[in-house]
Design a protein around this motif. Structure first.
Motif, PDB file in Angstrom:
ATOM      1  N   VAL A 327       0.838  -1.202   0.000  1.00 40.42           N
ATOM      2  CA  VAL A 327       0.000   0.000   0.000  1.00 40.42           C
ATOM      3  C   VAL A 327       0.874   1.254   0.000  1.00 40.42           C
ATOM      4  CG1 VAL A 327      -1.648   1.351   1.365  1.00 40.42           C
ATOM      5  CG2 VAL A 327      -1.972  -1.116   1.093  1.00 40.42           C
ATOM      6  N   ALA A 328       1.926   1.248   0.807  1.00 41.28           N
ATOM      7  CA  ALA A 328       2.824   2.405   0.856  1.00 41.28           C
ATOM      8  C   ALA A 328       3.460   2.665  -0.504  1.00 41.28           C
ATOM      9  CB  ALA A 328       3.907   2.168   1.908  1.00 41.28           C
ATOM     10  N   ARG A 329       3.874   1.612  -1.181  1.00 41.26           N
ATOM     11  CA  ARG A 329       4.463   1.791  -2.519  1.00 41.26           C
ATOM     12  C   ARG A 329       3.426   2.348  -3.490  1.00 41.26           C
ATOM     13  NH1 ARG A 329       6.913  -3.203  -1.215  1.00 41.26           N
ATOM     14  NH2 ARG A 329       5.315  -4.340  -2.390  1.00 41.26           N
ATOM     15  N   GLU A 330       2.200   1.844  -3.413  1.00 39.51           N
ATOM     16  CA  GLU A 330       1.142   2.338  -4.291  1.00 39.51           C
ATOM     17  C   GLU A 330       0.872   3.821  -4.053  1.00 39.51           C
ATOM     18  OE1 GLU A 330      -2.161  -0.141  -3.445  1.00 39.51           O
ATOM     19  OE2 GLU A 330      -1.465  -1.810  -4.701  1.00 39.51           O
ATOM     20  N   GLN A 331       1.096   4.270  -2.817  1.00 42.59           N
ATOM     21  CA  GLN A 331       0.858   5.675  -2.473  1.00 42.59           C
ATOM     22  C   GLN A 331       2.078   6.550  -2.735  1.00 42.59           C
ATOM     23  OE1 GLN A 331      -0.657   5.722   1.561  1.00 42.59           O
ATOM     24  NE2 GLN A 331      -2.637   4.872   0.953  1.00 42.59           N
ATOM     25  N   GLY A 332       3.115   5.977  -3.323  1.00 48.95           N
ATOM     26  CA  GLY A 332       4.267   6.769  -3.735  1.00 48.95           C
ATOM     27  C   GLY A 332       5.402   6.814  -2.747  1.00 48.95           C
ATOM     28  N   ARG A 333       5.343   6.040  -1.676  1.00 48.19           N
ATOM     29  CA  ARG A 333       6.444   6.007  -0.721  1.00 48.19           C
ATOM     30  C   ARG A 333       7.576   5.140  -1.257  1.00 48.19           C
ATOM     31  NH1 ARG A 333       4.660   5.832   5.600  1.00 48.19           N
ATOM     32  NH2 ARG A 333       2.759   7.092   5.485  1.00 48.19           N
ATOM     33  N   ASP A 334       8.775   5.535  -0.933  1.00 49.95           N
ATOM     34  CA  ASP A 334       9.934   4.734  -1.330  1.00 49.95           C
ATOM     35  C   ASP A 334      10.022   3.453  -0.518  1.00 49.95           C
ATOM     36  OD1 ASP A 334      10.734   6.585  -3.247  1.00 49.95           O
ATOM     37  OD2 ASP A 334      11.962   7.705  -1.810  1.00 49.95           O
ATOM     38  N   SER A 335       9.624   3.525   0.750  1.00 49.60           N
ATOM     39  CA  SER A 335       9.714   2.350   1.615  1.00 49.60           C
ATOM     40  C   SER A 335       8.829   2.542   2.831  1.00 49.60           C
ATOM     41  CB  SER A 335      11.159   2.108   2.068  1.00 49.60           C
ATOM     42  OG  SER A 335      11.604   3.175   2.899  1.00 49.60           O
ATOM     43  N   LEU A 336       8.572   1.443   3.525  1.00 52.61           N
ATOM     44  CA  LEU A 336       7.904   1.464   4.826  1.00 52.61           C
ATOM     45  C   LEU A 336       8.730   0.569   5.741  1.00 52.61           C
ATOM     46  CD1 LEU A 336       5.477   2.384   6.562  1.00 52.61           C
ATOM     47  CD2 LEU A 336       4.325   0.253   5.888  1.00 52.61           C
ATOM     48  N   PRO A 337       9.699   1.134   6.453  1.00 55.20           N
ATOM     49  CA  PRO A 337      10.566   0.313   7.297  1.00 55.20           C
ATOM     50  C   PRO A 337       9.831  -0.215   8.516  1.00 55.20           C
ATOM     51  CG  PRO A 337      11.048   2.634   7.620  1.00 55.20           C
ATOM     52  CD  PRO A 337      10.054   2.563   6.499  1.00 55.20           C
ATOM     53  N   ASP A 338      10.362  -1.289   9.069  1.00 57.30           N
ATOM     54  CA  ASP A 338       9.871  -1.785  10.344  1.00 57.30           C
ATOM     55  C   ASP A 338      11.056  -1.882  11.301  1.00 57.30           C
ATOM     56  OD1 ASP A 338      10.804  -4.196   8.833  1.00 57.30           O
ATOM     57  OD2 ASP A 338      10.250  -5.200  10.701  1.00 57.30           O
ATOM     58  N   THR A 339      10.766  -1.900  12.598  1.00 56.95           N
ATOM     59  CA  THR A 339      11.841  -1.874  13.580  1.00 56.95           C
ATOM     60  C   THR A 339      11.396  -2.519  14.883  1.00 56.95           C
ATOM     61  OG1 THR A 339      13.497  -0.417  14.601  1.00 56.95           O
ATOM     62  CG2 THR A 339      11.231   0.368  14.581  1.00 56.95           C
ATOM     63  N   ALA A 340      12.381  -2.818  15.728  1.00 57.06           N
ATOM     64  CA  ALA A 340      12.137  -3.291  17.093  1.00 57.06           C
ATOM     65  C   ALA A 340      12.374  -2.141  18.054  1.00 57.06           C
ATOM     66  CB  ALA A 340      13.068  -4.454  17.424  1.00 57.06           C
ATOM     67  N   VAL A 341      11.546  -2.036  19.094  1.00 57.63           N
ATOM     68  CA  VAL A 341      11.666  -0.948  20.064  1.00 57.63           C
ATOM     69  C   VAL A 341      11.611  -1.511  21.479  1.00 57.63           C
ATOM     70  CG1 VAL A 341      10.697   0.800  18.522  1.00 57.63           C
ATOM     71  CG2 VAL A 341       9.177  -0.504  20.030  1.00 57.63           C
ATOM     72  N   GLY A 342      12.077  -0.705  22.430  1.00 55.43           N
ATOM     73  CA  GLY A 342      12.119  -1.138  23.817  1.00 55.43           C
ATOM     74  C   GLY A 342      10.800  -1.032  24.541  1.00 55.43           C
ATOM     75  N   GLY A 343       9.919  -0.149  24.068  1.00 55.41           N
ATOM     76  CA  GLY A 343       8.634   0.022  24.724  1.00 55.41           C
ATOM     77  C   GLY A 343       7.667  -1.092  24.372  1.00 55.41           C
ATOM     78  N   ALA A 344       6.686  -1.295  25.232  1.00 55.81           N
ATOM     79  CA  ALA A 344       5.641  -2.292  24.998  1.00 55.81           C
ATOM     80  C   ALA A 344       4.331  -1.584  24.688  1.00 55.81           C
ATOM     81  CB  ALA A 344       5.484  -3.189  26.212  1.00 55.81           C
TER      82      ALA A 344
END
Length: 400
Positions: A327-344
């Protein structure tokens, strides 16, 4: 990347209504909703419901779950227009909490518009980043998805008022509703634009030291200080942390004693623990229980309250992440990164059930739980369009 015509129309519409979305964000921020202010939480939830109904009409179903000593939980369900079949089709749960860490009265004197070193406007306010922007964006995402004419799944909003203190009353509601939905999107803030696919598990431990009171001047030797013993415990507990393994330990609250001239007979500490694995949970439990204090007359009791299990990108969530990226690519974004975080977050509960969930679908900004938390208002249209676009794709089965 060039957006597809339908996606471009959706993002253009999000840009057009962006000032109205921001107005709704600020309306929510101006109603303070400290996790410990039950009247403020009740007013805030009423306001949130009213705003949802204004934008989307009356829901097909709603239920308010009393929170007792916590804020209530509200579910609002809007019937879909699609007839998708198969895994991941038909029913989407949008989760967001309306409580904040900020005590009532914080808003007074808070500078709303803050200067930026990078030349971009910032909007600031208690709870604006975590996570009232996500609430408003989620409501508007369904509104925009409806306007686009795309087939839509049934959408249930779940608004809870106790996330910041562990979702003590709302957890069973979240787990029950998530199991009835096909996918869950949690409207927590992004990590600088990235969605959150891994989060640490959390423990909220209460440690109590019980000593022996005595006069501090006449008979100090007869006393056994709970404060001294608990201080020893806290220092030893900090050494159990293993940041290289993702384990952190923070004593954030410490109380004790009855008078300055009395050897303290009681002391308590609130300890925040973050872990990345169940193995670390077990190690922390064992090593904290093994801590000894120098005065054997003081008893140490530990309430091992593990609040949220660790969250990882499970097999059920991977196709959902792939869909969001498409969906992000279809909307013209170069990427949609994902990540791990310390918060819950409440996503931890859903992931632990083996269900598909994406977290961090909300605000772009920074400063959660810090004075001056802020959002970049120029990101509001894109984030709202992203959620709207994902909703428009979930009336069909997930692929993957």
């Amino acid at each position: 990347m060039t957006a597809s015509p339908a996606a471009a129309a959706l993002t253009t519409r999000a840009q057009e209504v962006s000032p109205r979305i921001v107005d709704d964000i600020l309306t929510l921020v101006r109603q303070e909703t400290s996790s410990y202010d039950l009247p403020g939480l009740a007013t805030g939830l009423d306001l949130l419901r009213e705003l949802t109904v204004q934008r989307l009409g009356r829901p097909d179903h709603e239920h308010r779950y009393p929170g007792g000593e916590c804020g209530d939980t509200l579910t609002l369900t809007y019937a879909g227009t699609g007839t998708g079949t198969g895994t991941g089709a038909g029913h989407v749960l949008l989760v967001g909490h309306y409580d904040t860490v900020w005590p009532t009265g914080t808003l007074a004197g808070w500078e709303q518009l803050r200067p930026s070193d990078d030349g971009r406007d910032r909007l600031s306010g208690p709870g604006i980043f975590d996570m009232k922007t996500g609430l408003a964006q989620g409501i508007w995402a369904l509104k925009l998805a409806r306007e686009s004419g795309a087939p839509l799944p049934t959408v249930t909003f779940l608004f809870n008022g106790d996330e910041e203190i562990g979702s003590l009353s709302s957890r069973p509601v979240i787990e029950e509703v998530a199991q009835k939905a096909d996918v869950t999107l949690v409207l927590e803030p992004t990590a600088h634009g990235a969605v959150k696919t891994a989060r640490k598990g959390t423990g909220i431990f209460q440690v109590t030291a019980t000593g022996v009171e005595a006069h501090a001047g006449l008979a100090p030797q007869d006393g056994a200080s709970a404060i001294t013993a608990l201080s020893e415990f806290v220092v030893a507990a900090a050494k159990v942390a293993a940041p290289d393994r993702g384990t952190t330990i923070n004593t954030g609250l410490f109380r004790g004693g009855s008078a300055i001239n009395v050897v303290a007979g009681q002391a308590t500490a609130g300890v925040d623990i973050r872990v990345s694995s169940e193995a670390e949970q077990a190690r922390v439990d064992e090593e904290l229980d093994a801590i000894k204090v120098s005065d054997p007359r003081v008893r140490i009791d530990i309430d091992h309250a593990w609040n949220r299990p660790p969250m990882t990108l499970n097999a059920a969530s991977a196709p959902l992440l792939a869909l969001a990226r498409e969906v992000a690519r279809e909307q013209g974004r170069d990427s949609l990164p994902d990540t791990a975080v310390g918060g819950a977050s409440d996503a931890n509960f859903v992931a632990a059930l083996g269900l598909p969930v994406l977290c961090g679908m909300g605000a772009v900004g920074d400063g959660a739980h810090a004075q001056g938390e802020f959002i970049y208002p120029d990101t509001v249209p894109a984030q709202t369009a992203l959620v709207a676009g994902v909703l428009g794709r979930l009336a069909r089965p997930l692929r993957g």
